[in-house]
Design a protein around this motif. Structure first.
Motif, mmCIF file in Angstrom:
data_model
loop_
_atom_site.group_PDB
_atom_site.id
_atom_site.type_symbol
_atom_site.label_atom_id
_atom_site.label_comp_id
_atom_site.label_asym_id
_atom_site.label_seq_id
_atom_site.Cartn_x
_atom_site.Cartn_y
_atom_site.Cartn_z
ATOM 1 N N ASP A 167 0.823 -1.215 0.000
ATOM 2 C CA ASP A 167 0.000 0.000 0.000
ATOM 3 C C ASP A 167 0.856 1.264 0.000
ATOM 4 O O ASP A 167 0.393 2.330 -0.441
ATOM 5 C CB ASP A 167 -0.920 0.013 1.221
ATOM 6 C CG ASP A 167 -2.043 -1.012 1.127
ATOM 7 O OD1 ASP A 167 -2.255 -1.555 0.020
ATOM 8 O OD2 ASP A 167 -2.695 -1.278 2.151
ATOM 9 N N ALA A 168 2.096 1.149 0.468
ATOM 10 C CA ALA A 168 2.983 2.321 0.514
ATOM 11 C C ALA A 168 3.286 2.863 -0.871
ATOM 12 O O ALA A 168 3.759 4.003 -1.008
ATOM 13 C CB ALA A 168 4.285 1.964 1.223
ATOM 14 N N SER A 169 3.012 2.087 -1.906
ATOM 15 C CA SER A 169 3.326 2.534 -3.266
ATOM 16 C C SER A 169 2.536 3.761 -3.678
ATOM 17 O O SER A 169 2.897 4.443 -4.645
ATOM 18 C CB SER A 169 3.080 1.399 -4.267
ATOM 19 O OG SER A 169 1.707 1.058 -4.331
ATOM 20 N N TRP A 170 1.464 4.103 -2.931
ATOM 21 C CA TRP A 170 0.713 5.328 -3.259
ATOM 22 C C TRP A 170 1.630 6.547 -3.198
ATOM 23 O O TRP A 170 1.481 7.480 -3.994
ATOM 24 C CB TRP A 170 -0.461 5.526 -2.303
ATOM 25 C CG TRP A 170 -0.037 6.014 -0.935
ATOM 26 C CD1 TRP A 170 0.217 5.258 0.162
ATOM 27 C CD2 TRP A 170 0.200 7.376 -0.538
ATOM 28 N NE1 TRP A 170 0.601 6.042 1.224
ATOM 29 C CE2 TRP A 170 0.606 7.354 0.818
ATOM 30 C CE3 TRP A 170 0.121 8.609 -1.187
ATOM 31 C CZ2 TRP A 170 0.925 8.504 1.539
ATOM 32 C CZ3 TRP A 170 0.453 9.762 -0.475
ATOM 33 C CH2 TRP A 170 0.837 9.704 0.866
ATOM 34 N N GLU A 171 2.592 6.529 -2.258
ATOM 35 C CA GLU A 171 3.462 7.690 -2.097
ATOM 36 C C GLU A 171 4.351 7.892 -3.320
ATOM 37 O O GLU A 171 4.727 9.034 -3.635
ATOM 38 C CB GLU A 171 4.319 7.567 -0.838
ATOM 39 C CG GLU A 171 5.099 8.845 -0.540
ATOM 40 C CD GLU A 171 6.046 8.713 0.640
ATOM 41 O OE1 GLU A 171 6.883 9.622 0.819
ATOM 42 O OE2 GLU A 171 5.968 7.708 1.379
ATOM 43 N N ALA A 172 4.688 6.797 -4.005
ATOM 44 C CA ALA A 172 5.517 6.934 -5.203
ATOM 45 C C ALA A 172 4.817 7.804 -6.240
ATOM 46 O O ALA A 172 5.433 8.668 -6.875
ATOM 47 C CB ALA A 172 5.850 5.556 -5.776
ATOM 48 N N GLN A 173 3.523 7.591 -6.431
ATOM 49 C CA GLN A 173 2.776 8.413 -7.381
ATOM 50 C C GLN A 173 2.700 9.869 -6.917
ATOM 51 O O GLN A 173 2.841 10.807 -7.712
ATOM 52 C CB GLN A 173 1.364 7.857 -7.577
ATOM 53 C CG GLN A 173 0.562 8.594 -8.631
ATOM 54 C CD GLN A 173 1.226 8.533 -10.001
ATOM 55 O OE1 GLN A 173 1.540 7.456 -10.491
ATOM 56 N NE2 GLN A 173 1.469 9.694 -10.603
ATOM 57 N N LEU A 190 12.123 11.506 -7.122
ATOM 58 C CA LEU A 190 12.142 10.297 -7.935
ATOM 59 C C LEU A 190 12.946 9.183 -7.276
ATOM 60 O O LEU A 190 12.566 8.007 -7.357
ATOM 61 C CB LEU A 190 12.684 10.609 -9.326
ATOM 62 C CG LEU A 190 11.846 11.603 -10.147
ATOM 63 C CD1 LEU A 190 12.400 11.726 -11.557
ATOM 64 C CD2 LEU A 190 10.373 11.194 -10.188
ATOM 65 N N SER A 191 14.054 9.534 -6.621
ATOM 66 C CA SER A 191 14.836 8.501 -5.933
ATOM 67 C C SER A 191 14.012 7.840 -4.839
ATOM 68 O O SER A 191 14.010 6.613 -4.705
ATOM 69 C CB SER A 191 16.110 9.102 -5.338
ATOM 70 O OG SER A 191 16.990 9.532 -6.350
ATOM 71 N N ARG A 192 13.304 8.663 -4.055
ATOM 72 C CA ARG A 192 12.474 8.067 -3.003
ATOM 73 C C ARG A 192 11.327 7.261 -3.616
ATOM 74 O O ARG A 192 10.982 6.190 -3.104
ATOM 75 C CB ARG A 192 11.929 9.155 -2.074
ATOM 76 C CG ARG A 192 11.038 8.578 -0.984
ATOM 77 C CD ARG A 192 10.782 9.523 0.157
ATOM 78 N NE ARG A 192 9.848 8.927 1.104
ATOM 79 C CZ ARG A 192 10.167 8.042 2.025
ATOM 80 N NH1 ARG A 192 11.421 7.635 2.132
ATOM 81 N NH2 ARG A 192 9.262 7.539 2.843
ATOM 82 N N ARG A 222 8.392 9.216 -17.661
ATOM 83 C CA ARG A 222 8.797 7.806 -17.646
ATOM 84 C C ARG A 222 8.709 7.231 -16.236
ATOM 85 O O ARG A 222 8.348 6.065 -16.045
ATOM 86 C CB ARG A 222 10.218 7.658 -18.209
ATOM 87 C CG ARG A 222 10.297 7.890 -19.719
ATOM 88 C CD ARG A 222 11.602 7.369 -20.290
ATOM 89 N NE ARG A 222 12.747 8.144 -19.832
ATOM 90 C CZ ARG A 222 13.190 9.253 -20.402
ATOM 91 N NH1 ARG A 222 12.539 9.751 -21.460
ATOM 92 N NH2 ARG A 222 14.245 9.887 -19.942
ATOM 93 N N ALA A 223 9.031 8.070 -15.239
ATOM 94 C CA ALA A 223 8.881 7.633 -13.858
ATOM 95 C C ALA A 223 7.415 7.356 -13.537
ATOM 96 O O ALA A 223 7.078 6.369 -12.876
ATOM 97 C CB ALA A 223 9.434 8.693 -12.905
ATOM 98 N N SER A 224 6.536 8.227 -14.032
ATOM 99 C CA SER A 224 5.109 8.031 -13.805
ATOM 100 C C SER A 224 4.632 6.701 -14.398
ATOM 101 O O SER A 224 3.845 5.971 -13.787
ATOM 102 C CB SER A 224 4.328 9.198 -14.413
ATOM 103 O OG SER A 224 2.948 9.044 -14.198
#
Length: 268
Positions: free
Chosen positions: A159-165, A187-189, A244-246
């Motif tokens: 669920d922590a992947s929400w922060e990546a977006q 982007l690194s984080r 590309r990160a998105s």
């Protein structure tokens, strides 16, 4: 050395960790010994032993000497070989393990960990270690427990992947203004979080940033060319790189979505 260490007051067990425990070491890799203690270990006795095994003056950082999460220890040279002693407070390790089983974790600021110290590293270290000396059986028991990756922790880290977006959106705003530092940090984080989420999805312990990208890229549900695509983004850091990160974030979160393939095992 491990048998000598557990004779020091306060020390309860010693493990071999790091790349040598996982079988991924190089000939010049350090030997990492986890020194597990309760209460306050006898730092003077540890220092005397360190001087003896090194054959020259040595310093031992006591609890908290290296920061709240890494704790303390010593960097030694024994017969020309690098040997690291890394202190671990058993009471704290057990408390973190209890939290992990309930789906709770922390990410703490820690020198040497640019993406922060993720608390599940504590049980992960035990799951992946070789127990060298454990007269009270406490580390052996914990190793048996941590062989099973907790499902609540798996869910929380996925669920922590929400922060990546969220971080990609922040980078998207800063990139046109040429704010390279903010974009790079975002982007690194984001990629560090994705690596943690992918490892958790496959029930694989991720201990720190070192090697995490390559390890994540080798997991079955990682996006195609994951490591290469991350490399392209962090080398350029322009608006196109943010897009590309998105895309990478969408790819990983799609793999983590219910109905996606599930991995297994505790290695890595």
């Amino acid at each position: 050395m491990a048998s000598r260490l557990v004779s020091v007051p306060g020390v309860r067990a010693v493990s071999l960790g790091g790349s040598r425990a996982r079988g991924t070491h190089r000939p010049d890799s350090d030997w990492d010994l986890g020194v597990y203690y309760r209460g306050v270990p006898d730092v003077a006795a540890l220092t005397a032993l360190a001087c003896e095994v090194q054959g020259s003056p040595a310093q031992v950082a006591g609890p908290g000497g290296w920061g709240r999460w890494v704790d303390g220890g010593a960097w030694l040279r024994v017969d020309g070989t690098a040997v690291d002693w890394i202190l671990r407070d058993l009471d704290r390790v057990e408390a973190v393990w209890s939290d992990c089983r309930a789906g709770r974790y922390e990410v703490g600021v820690q020198p040497g960990h640019p993406l922060g110290f993720w608390s599940p590293a504590y049980p992960g270290e035990i799951a992946l270690c070789h127990v060298l000396a454990d007269p009270h059986g406490v580390l052996t028991a914990l190793r048996r427990e941590t062989a099973d990756y907790p499902e609540p922790l798996r869910t929380a880290l996925m669920d922590a992947s929400w922060e990546a977006q969220f971080l990609v959106e922040a980078a998207r705003k800063s990139s046109p203004a040429g704010d390279a530092l903010h974009v790079a940090l975002c982007l690194s984080r984001a990629f560090g979080i994705l690596a943690q989420s992918l490892h958790a999805h496959h029930r694989v312990w991720c201990l720190n940033e070192k090697g995490a990208l390559a390890s994540a890229a080798a997991l079955p549900d990682a996006p195609a060319d994951f490591a290469a695509r991350v490399g392209e983004v962090v080398r350029e850091l322009d608006p196109a790189a943010v897009e590309r990160a998105s895309e990478l974030v969408r790819n990983v979160r799609s793999a983590l979505a219910p109905g996606g393939a599930e991995g297994g095992g505790t290695g890595g």
